[in-house]
Scaffold this motif. Structure first.
Motif, mmCIF file in Angstrom:
data_model
loop_
_atom_site.group_PDB
_atom_site.id
_atom_site.type_symbol
_atom_site.label_atom_id
_atom_site.label_comp_id
_atom_site.label_asym_id
_atom_site.label_seq_id
_atom_site.Cartn_x
_atom_site.Cartn_y
_atom_site.Cartn_z
ATOM 1 N N ALA A 1 0.826 -1.205 0.000
ATOM 2 C CA ALA A 1 0.000 0.000 0.000
ATOM 3 C C ALA A 1 0.865 1.261 0.000
ATOM 4 O O ALA A 1 0.562 2.233 -0.706
ATOM 5 N N CYS A 2 1.950 1.265 0.776
ATOM 6 C CA CYS A 2 2.846 2.425 0.816
ATOM 7 C C CYS A 2 3.532 2.640 -0.521
ATOM 8 O O CYS A 2 3.673 3.778 -0.993
ATOM 9 N N THR A 3 3.966 1.554 -1.147
ATOM 10 C CA THR A 3 4.639 1.661 -2.440
ATOM 11 C C THR A 3 3.725 2.293 -3.481
ATOM 12 O O THR A 3 4.115 3.227 -4.201
ATOM 13 N N LEU A 4 2.502 1.788 -3.567
ATOM 14 C CA LEU A 4 1.566 2.316 -4.550
ATOM 15 C C LEU A 4 1.187 3.767 -4.236
ATOM 16 O O LEU A 4 1.021 4.580 -5.150
ATOM 17 N N ARG A 5 1.072 4.095 -2.948
ATOM 18 C CA ARG A 5 0.704 5.472 -2.578
ATOM 19 C C ARG A 5 1.811 6.455 -2.927
ATOM 20 O O ARG A 5 1.546 7.550 -3.443
ATOM 21 N N LEU A 6 3.059 6.081 -2.654
ATOM 22 C CA LEU A 6 4.169 6.979 -2.974
ATOM 23 C C LEU A 6 4.336 7.117 -4.480
ATOM 24 O O LEU A 6 4.631 8.205 -4.991
ATOM 25 N N ALA A 7 4.145 6.026 -5.211
ATOM 26 C CA ALA A 7 4.219 6.101 -6.670
ATOM 27 C C ALA A 7 3.078 6.948 -7.222
ATOM 28 O O ALA A 7 3.250 7.690 -8.196
ATOM 29 N N ALA A 8 1.903 6.866 -6.597
ATOM 30 C CA ALA A 8 0.768 7.696 -7.025
ATOM 31 C C ALA A 8 1.054 9.172 -6.799
ATOM 32 O O ALA A 8 0.510 10.034 -7.503
ATOM 33 N N ALA A 9 1.920 9.477 -5.824
ATOM 34 C CA ALA A 9 2.308 10.870 -5.555
ATOM 35 C C ALA A 9 3.470 11.315 -6.422
ATOM 36 O O ALA A 9 3.957 12.440 -6.277
ATOM 37 N N GLY A 10 3.947 10.439 -7.303
ATOM 38 C CA GLY A 10 4.987 10.820 -8.252
ATOM 39 C C GLY A 10 6.374 10.329 -7.938
ATOM 40 O O GLY A 10 7.324 10.596 -8.692
ATOM 41 N N ALA A 11 6.567 9.615 -6.832
ATOM 42 C CA ALA A 11 7.903 9.151 -6.465
ATOM 43 C C ALA A 11 8.330 7.947 -7.298
ATOM 44 O O ALA A 11 7.504 7.152 -7.748
ATOM 45 N N LYS A 12 9.634 7.823 -7.472
ATOM 46 C CA LYS A 12 10.216 6.603 -8.012
ATOM 47 C C LYS A 12 10.542 5.711 -6.818
ATOM 48 O O LYS A 12 11.330 6.083 -5.956
ATOM 49 N N VAL A 13 9.922 4.537 -6.751
ATOM 50 C CA VAL A 13 9.996 3.707 -5.556
ATOM 51 C C VAL A 13 10.805 2.442 -5.822
ATOM 52 O O VAL A 13 10.489 1.676 -6.746
ATOM 53 N N ARG A 14 11.835 2.236 -5.014
ATOM 54 C CA ARG A 14 12.541 0.957 -4.997
ATOM 55 C C ARG A 14 11.773 0.033 -4.075
ATOM 56 O O ARG A 14 11.773 0.210 -2.850
ATOM 57 N N ALA A 15 11.110 -0.931 -4.650
ATOM 58 C CA ALA A 15 10.255 -1.835 -3.896
ATOM 59 C C ALA A 15 11.070 -3.064 -3.498
ATOM 60 O O ALA A 15 11.375 -3.912 -4.328
ATOM 61 N N GLU B 1 22.288 -1.958 3.027
ATOM 62 C CA GLU B 1 22.869 -0.622 3.170
ATOM 63 C C GLU B 1 23.241 -0.037 1.814
ATOM 64 O O GLU B 1 22.991 1.149 1.550
ATOM 65 N N ARG B 2 23.810 -0.846 0.945
ATOM 66 C CA ARG B 2 24.160 -0.358 -0.395
ATOM 67 C C ARG B 2 22.916 0.046 -1.173
ATOM 68 O O ARG B 2 22.919 1.037 -1.911
ATOM 69 N N ALA B 3 21.829 -0.701 -1.007
ATOM 70 C CA ALA B 3 20.607 -0.455 -1.773
ATOM 71 C C ALA B 3 19.959 0.870 -1.409
ATOM 72 O O ALA B 3 19.204 1.443 -2.204
ATOM 73 N N ALA B 4 20.243 1.382 -0.219
ATOM 74 C CA ALA B 4 19.621 2.628 0.229
ATOM 75 C C ALA B 4 20.344 3.862 -0.286
ATOM 76 O O ALA B 4 19.834 4.981 -0.148
ATOM 77 N N ALA B 5 21.504 3.707 -0.861
ATOM 78 C CA ALA B 5 22.275 4.855 -1.327
ATOM 79 C C ALA B 5 21.477 5.646 -2.363
ATOM 80 O O ALA B 5 20.881 5.077 -3.277
ATOM 81 N N GLY B 6 21.482 6.958 -2.215
ATOM 82 C CA GLY B 6 20.834 7.816 -3.199
ATOM 83 C C GLY B 6 19.339 7.999 -3.022
ATOM 84 O O GLY B 6 18.695 8.636 -3.854
ATOM 85 N N THR B 7 18.772 7.473 -1.947
ATOM 86 C CA THR B 7 17.336 7.613 -1.752
ATOM 87 C C THR B 7 17.009 8.858 -0.931
ATOM 88 O O THR B 7 17.756 9.242 -0.037
ATOM 89 N N ASP B 8 15.871 9.465 -1.249
ATOM 90 C CA ASP B 8 15.389 10.642 -0.533
ATOM 91 C C ASP B 8 14.452 10.268 0.604
ATOM 92 O O ASP B 8 14.289 11.023 1.566
ATOM 93 N N ILE B 9 13.803 9.111 0.463
ATOM 94 C CA ILE B 9 12.798 8.636 1.418
ATOM 95 C C ILE B 9 13.070 7.168 1.712
ATOM 96 O O ILE B 9 13.276 6.380 0.781
ATOM 97 N N VAL B 10 13.085 6.810 2.973
ATOM 98 C CA VAL B 10 13.208 5.405 3.369
ATOM 99 C C VAL B 10 12.018 5.041 4.245
ATOM 100 O O VAL B 10 11.750 5.713 5.252
ATOM 101 N N VAL B 11 11.302 4.005 3.847
ATOM 102 C CA VAL B 11 10.183 3.489 4.632
ATOM 103 C C VAL B 11 10.545 2.088 5.105
ATOM 104 O O VAL B 11 10.556 1.139 4.322
ATOM 105 N N ASN B 12 10.877 1.985 6.385
ATOM 106 C CA ASN B 12 11.242 0.697 6.974
ATOM 107 C C ASN B 12 9.977 -0.017 7.431
ATOM 108 O O ASN B 12 9.395 0.331 8.462
#
Length: 268
Positions: free
Chosen positions: A36-50, A86-97
C-alpha cells in the motif's frame, strides 16, 4: 484460513501530494502495508525501490503500478543481507522501513534463532538502511525516514518477545535519527498502527488461537480488538496515507515522534 470477520474500514480518499523527483525505498513492499505504501508513494509521483524477497509479489506490484505518475522498481533482497541492504539505500530521498515478521510463543518456547532473525530484519536492517541513505540526504539537505512501528512499539503483549523488543528498539532508533538529522533537513518518525488487515495479522490470529485454545473469531474480538475503542482492523491504505503525509515537505516540522493509529487502544 478465512479472513477476519470484522467489516473492512472505509477506503481513504487520497490527499493530493506531490513527491515528483523523489526516490523512495520501501521494504516489505510485496504485500500488506508495504504494498500500500509503495503504490501510494508512486501515485504521488515518487520513483519507488520496492524491496522484498518475494519476487513474484514484486512482479505483481510492478504491474499494478503501471500508469501511476511515479514508478516502481522491483528490488529483490533478503534483509538479512545487511551489507546489501545498506548499499541499496544509497541515493534515496525517502526510506520506509516496513518489513517485519512475527512468531507468537512464550519466552521459554521461543527459538533463539528466530529471535535473532526478527531483530536482524526489524531493527538492524533499518539501521543499515538509514545509514546507507543518510549521506545523500545530508548532502542535499532533505530527507524523510518513516519507520513502521506498531502499538507494540509503545506497549507490550505476552508471547511476542521478539516483535515487541524489535519495535521498541525501532522507536529509539527513529528518535536518534531525528535528533541527528534535524540540522540536515532530515526527519525521522514512526507510524504505530494497531492490528492491520494483512497476512501477517491473519497468521497471528491463527497462532493466538492455538496459544489460547479458542476460535479465531474469539481471538479477534477478545484478544486483538479487546482494548481498541474502534472495533475493527485498520486497512493498509489508511496506514499508507499517514506514511505518505510524513514524506511530504508539509510535514517538515514533524520529527522524532510516533503517529499512533491504534483506534484508541492506548487511550485506556
Amino acid at each position: 484460513m478465512t479472513a477476519p470477520t470484522t467489516p473492512p474500514g472505509p477506503v481513504p480518499r487520497p490527499v493530493a501530494l506531490d513527491l515528483g523527483g523523489r526516490t523512495a525505498l520501501v521494504t516489505g513492499a510485496a504485500g500488506g502495508i508495504g504494498r500500500a505504501c509503495t503504490l501510494r508513494l508512486a501515485a504521488a509521483g515518487a520513483k519507488v525501490r520496492a524491496m522484498d524477497r518475494d519476487t513474484a509479489g514484486l512482479d505483481t506490484l510492478s504491474a499494478d503500478a503501471a500508469g501511476l505518475p511515479g514508478s516502481v522498481e522491483p528490488f529483490p533482497l533478503d534483509l538479512t543481507d545487511l551489507d546489501a541492504a545498506e548499499r541499496a539505500a544509497a541515493g534515496t530521498d525517502i526510506v520506509v522501513n516496513n518489513a517485519g515478521l512475527q512468531l507468537v510463543r512464550s519466552i521459554e518456547e521461543f527459538p533463539p534463532e528466530v529471535f535473532h532473525t526478527v531483530l536482524t530484519v526489524m531493527l538492524e536492517a533499518p539501521f543499515r538502511l538509514i545509514r546507507g541513505a543518510l549521506p545523500h540526504m545530508y548532502g542535499q539537505g532533505w530527507g524523510r525516514i518513516v519507520n513502521l512501528s506498531s502499538v507494540h512499539g509503545l506497549r507490550a503483549s505476552a508471547y511476542k518477545s521478539a516483535y515487541v523488543a524489535a519495535k521498541h528498539g525501532l522507536e529509539g532508533l527513529s528518535k536518534t535519527a531525528a535528533l541527528e538529522g534535524a540540522p540536515h533537513g532530515v526527519t525521522s518518525n514512526c507510524v504505530c498502527p494497531g492490528y492491520v488487515r494483512t497476512p501477517l495479522v491473519e497468521k497471528q490470529i491463527a497462532d493466538q488461537a492455538a496459544a489460547h485454545g479458542i476460535t479465531e473469531d474469539r481471538v479477534l474480538t477478545e484478544v486483538l480488538l479487546k482494548d481498541s475503542a474502534l472495533k475493527r482492523l485498520i486497512e493498509p491504505d489508511e496506514v499508507a496515507e499517514a506514511v505518505a503525509y510524513l514524506c511530504t515537505p508539509q510535514a517538515g516540522f514533524v520529527t522524532g515522534t510516533s503517529l499512533v493509529l491504534d483506534g484508541g487502544w492506548t487511550a485506556h
